[in-house]
Design a protein around this motif. Structure first.
Motif, PDB file in Angstrom:
ATOM      1  N   PRO A  32       0.829  -1.211   0.000  1.00  0.00           N
ATOM      2  CA  PRO A  32       0.000   0.000   0.000  1.00  0.00           C
ATOM      3  C   PRO A  32       0.864   1.261   0.000  1.00  0.00           C
ATOM      4  CG  PRO A  32      -0.837  -1.582   1.593  1.00  0.00           C
ATOM      5  CD  PRO A  32       0.463  -2.125   1.105  1.00  0.00           C
ATOM      6  N   PHE A  33       0.356   2.300  -0.644  1.00  0.00           N
ATOM      7  CA  PHE A  33       1.154   3.517  -0.804  1.00  0.00           C
ATOM      8  C   PHE A  33       1.537   4.114   0.550  1.00  0.00           C
ATOM      9  CE2 PHE A  33       1.310   8.185  -1.154  1.00  0.00           C
ATOM     10  CZ  PHE A  33       2.453   8.291  -1.947  1.00  0.00           C
ATOM     11  N   HIS A  34       0.640   4.068   1.520  1.00  0.00           N
ATOM     12  CA  HIS A  34       0.948   4.654   2.823  1.00  0.00           C
ATOM     13  C   HIS A  34       2.134   3.946   3.464  1.00  0.00           C
ATOM     14  CE1 HIS A  34       0.512   5.270   7.195  1.00  0.00           C
ATOM     15  NE2 HIS A  34       0.112   6.493   6.849  1.00  0.00           N
ATOM     16  N   ASP A  35       2.160   2.627   3.387  1.00  0.00           N
ATOM     17  CA  ASP A  35       3.276   1.877   3.953  1.00  0.00           C
ATOM     18  C   ASP A  35       4.568   2.139   3.180  1.00  0.00           C
ATOM     19  OD1 ASP A  35       1.471   0.876   5.747  1.00  0.00           O
ATOM     20  OD2 ASP A  35       1.137  -0.994   4.628  1.00  0.00           O
ATOM     21  N   LEU A  36       4.443   2.182   1.857  1.00  0.00           N
ATOM     22  CA  LEU A  36       5.625   2.464   1.043  1.00  0.00           C
ATOM     23  C   LEU A  36       6.166   3.863   1.332  1.00  0.00           C
ATOM     24  CD1 LEU A  36       7.218   1.435  -1.744  1.00  0.00           C
ATOM     25  CD2 LEU A  36       5.979   3.380  -2.623  1.00  0.00           C
ATOM     26  N   LEU A  37       5.260   4.824   1.507  1.00  0.00           N
ATOM     27  CA  LEU A  37       5.677   6.197   1.779  1.00  0.00           C
ATOM     28  C   LEU A  37       6.462   6.275   3.078  1.00  0.00           C
ATOM     29  CD1 LEU A  37       5.551   9.150   0.899  1.00  0.00           C
ATOM     30  CD2 LEU A  37       3.398   9.357   2.148  1.00  0.00           C
ATOM     31  N   CYS A  38       6.040   5.538   4.085  1.00  0.00           N
ATOM     32  CA  CYS A  38       6.785   5.521   5.350  1.00  0.00           C
ATOM     33  C   CYS A  38       8.197   4.969   5.139  1.00  0.00           C
ATOM     34  CB  CYS A  38       6.040   4.696   6.388  1.00  0.00           C
ATOM     35  SG  CYS A  38       4.463   5.419   6.915  1.00  0.00           S
ATOM     36  N   GLN A  39       8.322   3.942   4.307  1.00  0.00           N
ATOM     37  CA  GLN A  39       9.637   3.384   4.016  1.00  0.00           C
ATOM     38  C   GLN A  39      10.534   4.394   3.311  1.00  0.00           C
ATOM     39  OE1 GLN A  39       9.361  -0.286   1.858  1.00  0.00           O
ATOM     40  NE2 GLN A  39       8.345  -1.391   3.540  1.00  0.00           N
ATOM     41  N   MET A  40       9.956   5.088   2.316  1.00  0.00           N
ATOM     42  CA  MET A  40      10.752   6.042   1.540  1.00  0.00           C
ATOM     43  C   MET A  40      11.174   7.240   2.391  1.00  0.00           C
ATOM     44  SD  MET A  40      11.258   4.797  -1.446  1.00  0.00           S
ATOM     45  CE  MET A  40      11.398   3.213  -0.601  1.00  0.00           C
ATOM     46  N   LEU A  41      10.292   7.695   3.265  1.00  0.00           N
ATOM     47  CA  LEU A  41      10.655   8.818   4.136  1.00  0.00           C
ATOM     48  C   LEU A  41      11.738   8.402   5.129  1.00  0.00           C
ATOM     49  CD1 LEU A  41       7.170  10.446   4.832  1.00  0.00           C
ATOM     50  CD2 LEU A  41       8.937  11.214   3.237  1.00  0.00           C
ATOM     51  N   ASP A  42      11.678   7.172   5.606  1.00  0.00           N
ATOM     52  CA  ASP A  42      12.747   6.678   6.473  1.00  0.00           C
ATOM     53  C   ASP A  42      14.049   6.512   5.694  1.00  0.00           C
ATOM     54  OD1 ASP A  42      11.010   6.605   8.592  1.00  0.00           O
ATOM     55  OD2 ASP A  42      10.534   4.472   8.373  1.00  0.00           O
ATOM     56  N   LEU A  43      13.926   6.194   4.423  1.00  0.00           N
ATOM     57  CA  LEU A  43      15.112   6.006   3.584  1.00  0.00           C
ATOM     58  C   LEU A  43      15.800   7.335   3.295  1.00  0.00           C
ATOM     59  CD1 LEU A  43      16.600   3.761   1.761  1.00  0.00           C
ATOM     60  CD2 LEU A  43      15.274   4.757  -0.109  1.00  0.00           C
ATOM     61  N   VAL A  44      15.015   8.343   2.924  1.00  0.00           N
ATOM     62  CA  VAL A  44      15.573   9.629   2.497  1.00  0.00           C
ATOM     63  C   VAL A  44      15.837  10.548   3.682  1.00  0.00           C
ATOM     64  CG1 VAL A  44      15.136  11.664   1.073  1.00  0.00           C
ATOM     65  CG2 VAL A  44      14.444   9.411   0.249  1.00  0.00           C
ATOM     66  N   LYS A  45      14.956  10.495   4.686  1.00  0.00           N
ATOM     67  CA  LYS A  45      15.042  11.393   5.853  1.00  0.00           C
ATOM     68  C   LYS A  45      15.071  12.859   5.418  1.00  0.00           C
ATOM     69  CE  LYS A  45      17.444   8.090   8.860  1.00  0.00           C
ATOM     70  NZ  LYS A  45      17.352   6.971   7.889  1.00  0.00           N
ATOM     71  N   PRO A  46      13.993  13.341   4.807  1.00  0.00           N
ATOM     72  CA  PRO A  46      13.996  14.733   4.328  1.00  0.00           C
ATOM     73  C   PRO A  46      14.095  15.722   5.476  1.00  0.00           C
ATOM     74  CG  PRO A  46      11.786  13.803   4.219  1.00  0.00           C
ATOM     75  CD  PRO A  46      12.698  12.668   4.584  1.00  0.00           C
ATOM     76  N   ALA A  47      14.673  16.893   5.168  1.00  0.00           N
ATOM     77  CA  ALA A  47      14.827  17.935   6.189  1.00  0.00           C
ATOM     78  C   ALA A  47      13.473  18.497   6.615  1.00  0.00           C
ATOM     79  CB  ALA A  47      15.724  19.055   5.659  1.00  0.00           C
ATOM     80  N   VAL A  48      12.528  18.556   5.676  1.00  0.00           N
ATOM     81  CA  VAL A  48      11.177  19.032   5.960  1.00  0.00           C
ATOM     82  C   VAL A  48      10.219  17.872   5.758  1.00  0.00           C
ATOM     83  CG1 VAL A  48       9.385  20.688   5.338  1.00  0.00           C
ATOM     84  CG2 VAL A  48      11.796  21.363   5.218  1.00  0.00           C
TER      85      VAL A  48
END
Length: 529
Positions: free
Chosen positions: A396-412
């Motif tokens: 699911p996109f929500h779960d994938l999005l959490c993975q990508m945000l943990d991967l990239v760790k954006p400043a904002v």
């Protein structure tokens, strides 16, 4: 800042000085104010009239009608104190730092001696190599030197014309990057465009020992030159302006790589820019997609690359003009061979800084410099549809999005910028997740500890592009050799003696070097029609 002395606070000169300080800036630093105040006090002391000894004081004027003395007339100081001058040494040298120890006349004397050894003191482009070495330049600077001295018009360069050109160059340009651009660029231009590299690279094709086999296929030279030019701009032109400046040359390894051509006879050992094997891989990949062989591929042609691994939405963004120059791809929907070089390197090496910028431009649909959650969902939707068609249950996109945000760790939170992707060093996984299904599935099946080990490894490992080009070249060699063996099998069917491995290898190399000119002959006939 409070001033305690009443006389200073009421002094009109000090008030004027404070107004002068505050007029040009929003605030006055305390240290700067102290310097101003000290300068003001010194000026006031200097302006006071000195009392000479023995000079009687003038008698006070007393009015007969009033015993009170006259009020003193306020003294107006008309002297405006100039700001203190600070001697700051020059720190910006766009044409390189001048070398005061260099003796230009000594260099000119050596050039004159070198021309004396040449017949009639007229050097052609081949003899210009000796002159380049005398000047302390790499061998393959000879073609730009030859053109800059006017040799293209007459076919030779005289000692007088070359020395005049070289004196002017030494007086105005002081480092290799500035000299190189001056020699190669058009008159009155301070940057290099793509066509400026053609004479230099044509000389490399004509004279480098590792490219002698291309002499039999002169119609194919332009393909190799185009590939090298695009690789130069892909790596060096970090501003994406289409013009290479001296600053970009200094920050790159291009001049060092160009100097290696003189020392290395096997051009395939120079994987940056000039490798023939890399060119062979790029052109063969383009040839497979360009079915009508008009040197242009359509959107449908590009989608067939690597068995349709890339999504249609990302290909649409490529053809929208987000990462391409010129109006051909936007108006006619066709990609040139030059644009394909950028696509292929970016696709196969997503760790490269230019590749990270390439795909960020494609995914940034609204062009605001930020990848929003909407844009990520837009590209992931097609990935989900393709996985469902393959019988794979997508995340699911929500779960994938959490993975990508943990991967990239954006400043904002909720906004991924180009800086975030470059900093995280996992941009290749991020991009493949959203538009390359085959590589995304490979990443999912790979050991996560191995991925982290790749990130932490800072050694001189070959790039993803170098590994891809080496593997593909070996595959192409094997295919060409198998095809040649199959064709020769009919001719040697009745012979019992098998061919030796050395003979087979030599035949394979000949076929490999001849296959591209053969394709070019077909291409040339298409162009003529």
């Amino acid at each position: 800042m409070m001033i305690k002395e009443t006389s200073l606070r009421r002094d009109p000169d000090l008030r004027g000085e404070l107004a002068f300080l505050a007029r040009g800036c929003d605030f006055v630093l305390p240290s700067r104010f102290k310097k101003r105040l000290k300068s003001f006090q010194q000026t006031q002391i200097q302006n006071k009239p000195e009392k000479k000894p023995g000079t009687p004081l003038p008698p006070p004027a007393i009015s007969p009608s009033s015993p009170r003395p006259l009020s003193p007339v306020p003294h107006v100081n008309n002297v405006v104190n100039a700001p203190l001058s600070i001697n700051i040494p020059r720190f910006y040298f766009p044409e390189g730092l001048p070398d005061t120890c260099s003796n230009h006349e000594q260099t000119v004397s050596r050039i004159e001696t070198a021309f004396m050894d040449i017949e009639d003191q007229k050097a052609d482009i081949y003899e210009m190599g000796k002159i380049a070495k005398v000047c302390g330049c790499p061998l393959y600077w000879k073609a730009p030197m030859f053109r800059a001295a006017g040799g293209e018009k007459t076919g030779f360069v005289t000692a007088q014309s070359f020395i005049a050109m070289w004196r002017k160059l030494l007086n105005n340009h002081h480092d290799d990057a500035s000299k190189f651009i001056c020699l190669l660029a058009k008159p009155n231009c301070s940057s290099l465009e793509q066509e400026d590299f053609i004479p230099l690279l044509q000389d490399v094709v004509d004279t480098h020992p590792g490219l002698t086999f291309l002499k039999d296929a002169p119609e194919f030279h332009s393909r190799y030159i185009t590939t090298v030019i695009q690789r130069i701009f892909y790596t060096v032109n970090r501003s994406w302006s289409g013009k290479i400046t001296s600053t970009e040359i200094r920050k790159s390894n291009f001049l060092q790589t160009l100097a290696l051509l003189e020392e290395e006879e096997d051009i395939n050992q120079i994987t940056d820019y000039f490798s023939y094997e890399h060119f062979y891989v790029i052109y063969c990949k383009f040839w497979e997609l360009d079915t009508d062989h008009d040197l242009y591929i359509s959107q449908a042609d590009l989608s067939r690359y690597n068995d349709q691994a890339s999504s249609s939405r990302i290909i649409e963004r490529i053809f929208s003009g987000a990462v391409t120059r010129g109006k051909t791809i936007q108006k006619e929907g066709r990609m040139s061979y030059a644009d394909f070089v950028w696509f292929l390197i970016s696709e196969e090496d997503k760790r490269n800084p230019t590749s990270i910028e390439y795909w960020f431009r494609c995914m940034d649909v609204d062009g605001d410099g930020v990848l929003s959650m909407y844009e990520l969902e837009h590209f992931y939707e097609e990935q989900c549809e393709r996985m469902e068609a393959m019988g794979i249950e997508p995340l699911p996109f929500h779960d994938l999005l959490c993975q990508m945000l943990d991967l990239v760790k954006p400043a904002v939170d909720g906004k991924i910028t180009l800086r975030d992707l470059k900093r995280c060093r996992m941009a290749h996984i991020f991009y493949d997740t959203f538009f390359n299904l085959e590589k995304y599935l490979d990443h999912e099946q790979r050991d996560p500890f191995a991925v982290q080990k790749d990130v932490e490894n800072d050694g001189p490992e070959p790039s993803d592009w170098d590994r891809f080009a080496a593997e593909e070249y070996e595959t192409l060699v094997a295919e060409e050799s198998a095809q040649a063996q199959f064709q020769e099998g009919f001719e040697d069917y009745e012979t019992d003696e098998p061919a030796s491995p050395s003979e087979f290898g030599n035949k394979g190399n000949k076929i490999l070097s001849a296959s591209l000119p053969e394709k070019c002959g077909k291409l040339q006939s298409v162009d003529e029609e």
